[in-house]
Scaffold this active site. Sequence first.
Site, mmCIF file in Angstrom:
data_model
loop_
_atom_site.group_PDB
_atom_site.id
_atom_site.type_symbol
_atom_site.label_atom_id
_atom_site.label_comp_id
_atom_site.label_asym_id
_atom_site.label_seq_id
_atom_site.Cartn_x
_atom_site.Cartn_y
_atom_site.Cartn_z
ATOM 1 N N ASP A 234 4.311 -13.859 11.873
ATOM 2 C CA ASP A 234 2.990 -14.340 11.450
ATOM 3 C C ASP A 234 1.979 -13.192 11.519
ATOM 4 O O ASP A 234 1.523 -12.818 12.607
ATOM 5 C CB ASP A 234 2.606 -15.509 12.376
ATOM 6 C CG ASP A 234 1.288 -16.166 12.013
ATOM 7 O OD1 ASP A 234 0.437 -15.500 11.402
ATOM 8 O OD2 ASP A 234 1.105 -17.340 12.369
ATOM 9 N N GLU B 31 0.812 -1.221 0.000
ATOM 10 C CA GLU B 31 0.000 0.000 0.000
ATOM 11 C C GLU B 31 0.848 1.274 0.000
ATOM 12 O O GLU B 31 1.683 1.479 0.890
ATOM 13 C CB GLU B 31 -0.935 0.012 1.224
ATOM 14 C CG GLU B 31 -1.951 1.135 1.137
ATOM 15 C CD GLU B 31 -3.007 1.113 2.233
ATOM 16 O OE1 GLU B 31 -2.899 0.298 3.163
ATOM 17 O OE2 GLU B 31 -3.930 1.943 2.146
ATOM 18 N N HIS C 150 -2.195 10.683 0.577
ATOM 19 C CA HIS C 150 -2.256 9.277 0.179
ATOM 20 C C HIS C 150 -2.358 9.156 -1.345
ATOM 21 O O HIS C 150 -1.605 8.416 -1.975
ATOM 22 C CB HIS C 150 -3.458 8.603 0.853
ATOM 23 C CG HIS C 150 -3.692 7.197 0.396
ATOM 24 N ND1 HIS C 150 -2.805 6.180 0.664
ATOM 25 C CD2 HIS C 150 -4.697 6.645 -0.329
ATOM 26 C CE1 HIS C 150 -3.262 5.070 0.129
ATOM 27 N NE2 HIS C 150 -4.405 5.322 -0.480
ATOM 28 N N LYS D 175 -7.407 -0.459 11.446
ATOM 29 C CA LYS D 175 -6.788 -0.920 10.188
ATOM 30 C C LYS D 175 -5.581 -0.029 9.885
ATOM 31 O O LYS D 175 -4.524 -0.509 9.463
ATOM 32 C CB LYS D 175 -7.814 -0.864 9.047
ATOM 33 C CG LYS D 175 -7.315 -1.397 7.709
ATOM 34 C CD LYS D 175 -6.601 -0.365 6.851
ATOM 35 C CE LYS D 175 -6.157 -0.934 5.508
ATOM 36 N NZ LYS D 175 -5.346 0.020 4.738
#
Length: 417
Positions: free
Chosen positions: A276, A82, A374, A260
């Site tokens: 992980d 991202e 962004h 998130k």
Amino acid sequence: MKNSTYSGFYKLSVEERLKEVAEFANLEDKHIKTIQNPEVLDIEKADNMIENVIGRFTLPLGVALNFMINGKDYIIPMVTEEASVVAAASNAAKLARDSGGFYTNNTGSIMIAQVQVTDILDVDYTRIVIYEHKDEILKICNEKDPVLVKYGGGAKDIDVRIINSKDEDFIVVHLKVNTLDAMGANAVNSMAEAVAPFIEKITGGKVYLRILSNLAVERLFRSRTKVKKEALGGEEVVDKIVSAYKFANADPFRATTHNKGIMNGISAVVLATGNDTRAIESGAHSYAAISGKYKSLTTWQKDKDGDLVGTIEIPLAVGLVGGATKIHPVAQAAIKILGVKTAGELGDIIASVGLAQNLAAIKALATEGIQRGHMSLHAKNIAVTAGAKGEELDRIVKKMIEDKNINLDYAKSLLNK
Ligand SMILES: CC(C)(COP(=O)([O-])OP(=O)([O-])OC[C@H]1O[C@@H](n2cnc3c(N)ncnc32)[C@H](O)[C@@H]1OP(=O)([O-])[O-])[C@@H](O)C(=O)NCCC(=O)NCCSC(=O)C[C@@](C)(O)CC(=O)[O-]
Ligand SMILES: NC(=O)C1=CN([C@@H]2O[C@H](COP(=O)(O)OP(=O)(O)OC[C@H]3O[C@@H](n4cnc5c(N)ncnc54)[C@H](OP(=O)(O)O)[C@@H]3O)[C@@H](O)[C@H]2O)C=CC1
């Protein structure tokens, strides 16, 4: 003393950036070659990592700059697909730096394995019987992992819980294991399986599941930071950020996106170090809901001087031994860049990255909105998708940002022109 602050690092070429990082982290030639060579995970290694391998999948490795954690400078490797995540982390770390950056503490490396015992009528009575056998239970567990015990870890304690399900009441024994520098899943799962016959013997019940819990509440990492109001653009911005936090803490729809954003940073470092990601993600979201309501993993408040203060508390079962960390050559190079010697130090860093990532996102959201920062970085992805390359790519990105029109159709039309 080493300094992780760079201005305009992103304007350097890929080779120049790697050179700077190599100097900072005293990377050896083998690490540099590993980072430069996408083929470094050879197909034999890959074939041994998972099943039915047909190839490899490469992602970008970036570095977040400006991080000072507990008075020490770090350059932070991040693997993500991202755009703007790495830039945002560096941006927030820079804002926090003037007030000392980040300060951390943690509860140590205790992992929990669950042993489920069913077919018991007198669950309350049996619960107490199990506690009476604590020393034998711990002994059986520790015989399973002498290496862990030799280094000072191993099974340390038990909890015995009664679970009231709709159909029946059953017992769950929690084995609490200090897994030191390992994530610990394999270690504790082996112990849970080894001790199950003994638990059946002393309870007369039937053991079903024997598996770790990813809700690692005894492996909590905490980080705090302070950002001066001047660095944020004034007390008004502090108030807006605090208000954005309050929204997230009060509304699960917003909290999910807020968290998130935190995981944007956390998962990127977890992946870069071969840990992980699913274990960390499930633990984080479950911990966010531990009060019974899904909430923000961070807090943001205004202090008496009008400055912004923030905290994060999150379970982080990450390791330096075991898993893919020891197999994946780039993960090893990432550990070298961080210069960490213990899983605890790695967790402290990851928690701080999560806090920084959240700060960058909610500062943008509470002020100019997310799209300017962004989308200008995402514009590169769009231009590449349209087929632009080299100098042409830079010009198309610039033009899309100038015209505030960042989309594939426009990129294609610019390319055709
Ligand atoms: C994107 C920035 C950093 C732009 O930043 P800017 O506002 O243009 O500020 P700047 O140009 O003054 O740059 C400040 C620093 O940011 C870094 N920086 C600046 N540009 C670059 C770049 N190209 N490459 C690498 N680093 C960059 C760099 O450290 C730089 O310092 P300098 O080197 O100039 O001294 C800022 O707008 C920002 O932090 N935005 C937040 C972006 C973000 O959170 N992205 C995550 C994806 S969105 C999402 O998934 C999560 C979300 C938002 O939904 C979560 C939520 O809702 O809470
Ligand atoms: N629900 C989940 O999250 C699950 C995750 N997994 C996977 O399990 C893997 C992680 O398991 P993990 O147990 O960490 O890996 P390993 O079993 O590979 O490594 C842990 C072992 O390393 C040895 N060791 C050597 N030095 C140290 C040290 N300093 N500190 C701690 N241990 C040391 C220990 O003993 P010894 O040498 O005797 O082994 C220890 O048991 C990950 O790949 C994860 O994806 C698996 C199942 C479920």
